[in-house]
Design an enzyme around this catalytic site. Structure first.
Site, short mmCIF file in Angstrom:
data_model
loop_
_atom_site.label_atom_id
_atom_site.label_comp_id
_atom_site.label_asym_id
_atom_site.label_seq_id
_atom_site.Cartn_x
_atom_site.Cartn_y
_atom_site.Cartn_z
N SER A 1 34.06 47.36 34.50
CA SER A 1 33.14 48.08 33.14
C SER A 1 33.30 49.56 33.68
O SER A 1 33.26 50.60 33.25
CB SER A 1 32.40 47.60 32.27
OG SER A 1 31.27 47.29 33.72
N GLY B 1 32.96 51.39 38.19
CA GLY B 1 33.60 51.76 39.82
C GLY B 1 34.42 50.67 40.21
O GLY B 1 35.92 50.76 39.98
N SER C 1 31.34 42.79 51.15
CA SER C 1 30.64 44.27 51.50
C SER C 1 30.67 43.64 53.08
O SER C 1 30.71 43.75 53.93
CB SER C 1 29.24 43.98 51.06
OG SER C 1 28.88 45.35 51.22
N GLY D 1 34.91 42.10 36.27
CA GLY D 1 33.15 43.09 36.98
C GLY D 1 34.21 44.57 36.25
O GLY D 1 33.96 45.42 37.67
N LEU E 1 43.97 38.43 36.96
CA LEU E 1 42.84 39.25 36.20
C LEU E 1 41.28 39.00 37.72
O LEU E 1 41.27 39.04 38.45
CB LEU E 1 42.15 36.88 36.36
CG LEU E 1 41.18 37.03 35.37
CD1 LEU E 1 40.97 37.46 34.24
CD2 LEU E 1 40.72 35.54 35.60
N ILE E 2 40.73 40.34 36.77
CA ILE E 2 39.96 41.01 37.92
C ILE E 2 38.87 40.63 37.19
O ILE E 2 38.41 41.28 35.87
CB ILE E 2 40.14 42.63 37.98
CG1 ILE E 2 41.70 42.69 38.05
CG2 ILE E 2 38.87 43.48 38.54
CD1 ILE E 2 41.72 44.21 38.10
N TYR F 1 20.73 40.26 49.05
CA TYR F 1 22.09 40.58 48.53
C TYR F 1 23.03 40.10 50.25
O TYR F 1 24.32 39.82 50.51
CB TYR F 1 22.16 41.96 48.61
CG TYR F 1 23.47 42.84 48.52
CD1 TYR F 1 24.31 42.43 47.81
CD2 TYR F 1 24.34 43.46 49.62
CE1 TYR F 1 25.55 42.87 46.87
CE2 TYR F 1 25.22 43.63 49.05
CZ TYR F 1 25.53 43.90 47.87
OH TYR F 1 27.58 44.23 47.88
N GLY G 1 36.19 47.48 39.82
CA GLY G 1 36.45 47.43 39.16
C GLY G 1 37.36 47.77 37.80
O GLY G 1 38.80 47.51 37.77
#
Length: 286
Positions: free
Chosen positions: A11, A13, A138, A9, A6-7, A151, A15
């Protein structure tokens, strides 16, 4: 037996590339995104390559949406082998110039969403006594950077949350946890973060402007002088994620490029993959 992943995001990049890459490598992929109207490109790849990918709506900031997606997967296949917490949003603006709503939003998307998805998936992995949770964090989760403090704070939170979780769920329930830590990525994610800073903030005036201009010029200089690309593609990061998923003894932490490794070296040289600190904590407390 085919593994289900299950991933979040997917749409664009990392993901998007992860969904395609995992399907190409024999996984049954549940590719989720907040708005399925943005799934056209993924639908095209699914059709062209006959990929084993099913699309599901999932908003990482909405617990009911997460529960509905997870329940759909479990009802259909009975298990979730791998959860990839990929959904996130870039944000570059000073604390002083950020609104309360923006502060809540960047934290909700980048940190709370990871906790919510993990909370919903954990009971199923615990009952099946197996599972893997991979988080796209990140270098900003290890090293604070100018104009990215909000962030970075959210990504630091993910790193700490997952480090703590790994100290007891891994041994007890055979749930493996890994944080994949990219540096710069050539995606809409990075472009939108910088663009939002310039156009939506107050950095075009005031005392922060000279610092911000220095920040941008340093990025440009580093890019121009580097003999190797500083920014990875989404596919390059997805390939690291796949390697982690296929590892029987995966690291807690892994940087995805030499640049990322060098930036984080002072933080990671004593414990590059994060396993030493987890084992030490287990010895102290368990």
């Amino acid at each position: 037996m085919t593994k289900n992943v299950l991933i979040t995001g997917t749409s664009t990049g990392v993901g998007f590339e992860s969904a395609v890459l995992f399907a190409q490598n024999g996984y049954k992929v549940y590719a989720t995104m907040r708005n399925l109207n943005k799934a056209d490109e993924l639908k095209k790849r699914i059709e062209e390559e006959n990929l084993n990918i099913e699309l599901l709506p999932l908003d990482v900031t909405d617990i009911k949406s997460i529960q509905a997606a997870v329940n759909s997967v479990v009802e259909k296949d009975g298990k979730i082998d791998v959860l990839i917490n990929n959904a996130g949003a870039g944000f570059a603006k000073t604390t002083e110039q950020s609104t309360v709503e923006e502060i809540k939003w960047v934290t909700e998307v980048n940190y709370h969403g990871v906790v919510y998805c993990t909370q919903v998936v954990l009971p199923f992995m615990r009952k099946q006594k197996s599972g893997q949770i991979i988080n796209v964090t990140s270098v900003g989760g290890l090293v604070g950077q100018p104009f990215n403090e909000l962030y970075c704070g959210a990504k630091f939170a993910v790193e700490g949350y997952m480090e703590a979780l790994a100290t007891y769920v891994s041994d007890a329930f055979n749930i493996k946890i890994s944080n994949v830590e990219p540096g710069g990525i050539i995606t809409e994610f990075m472009n939108s973060a910088v663009e939002k800073t310039i156009t939506d903030g107050q950095l075009a005036k005031g005392e922060y402007l000279p610092i911000f201009n220095k920040y941008l010029s340093k990025i440009q200089k580093r890019t121009d002088e580097s003999r190797v690309p500083l920014h990875q593609t989404g596919l390059q990061v997805a390939e690291v994620i796949l390697t982690v998923a296929q590892n029987d003894n995966p690291p807690l932490r892994v940087r995805t490029s030499d640049w990322a490794e060098n930036l984080c070296n002072l933080k990671t040289q004593a414990d590059p993959d994060g396993k030493k600190i987890v084992n030490q904590v287990k010895e102290y407390f368990l």
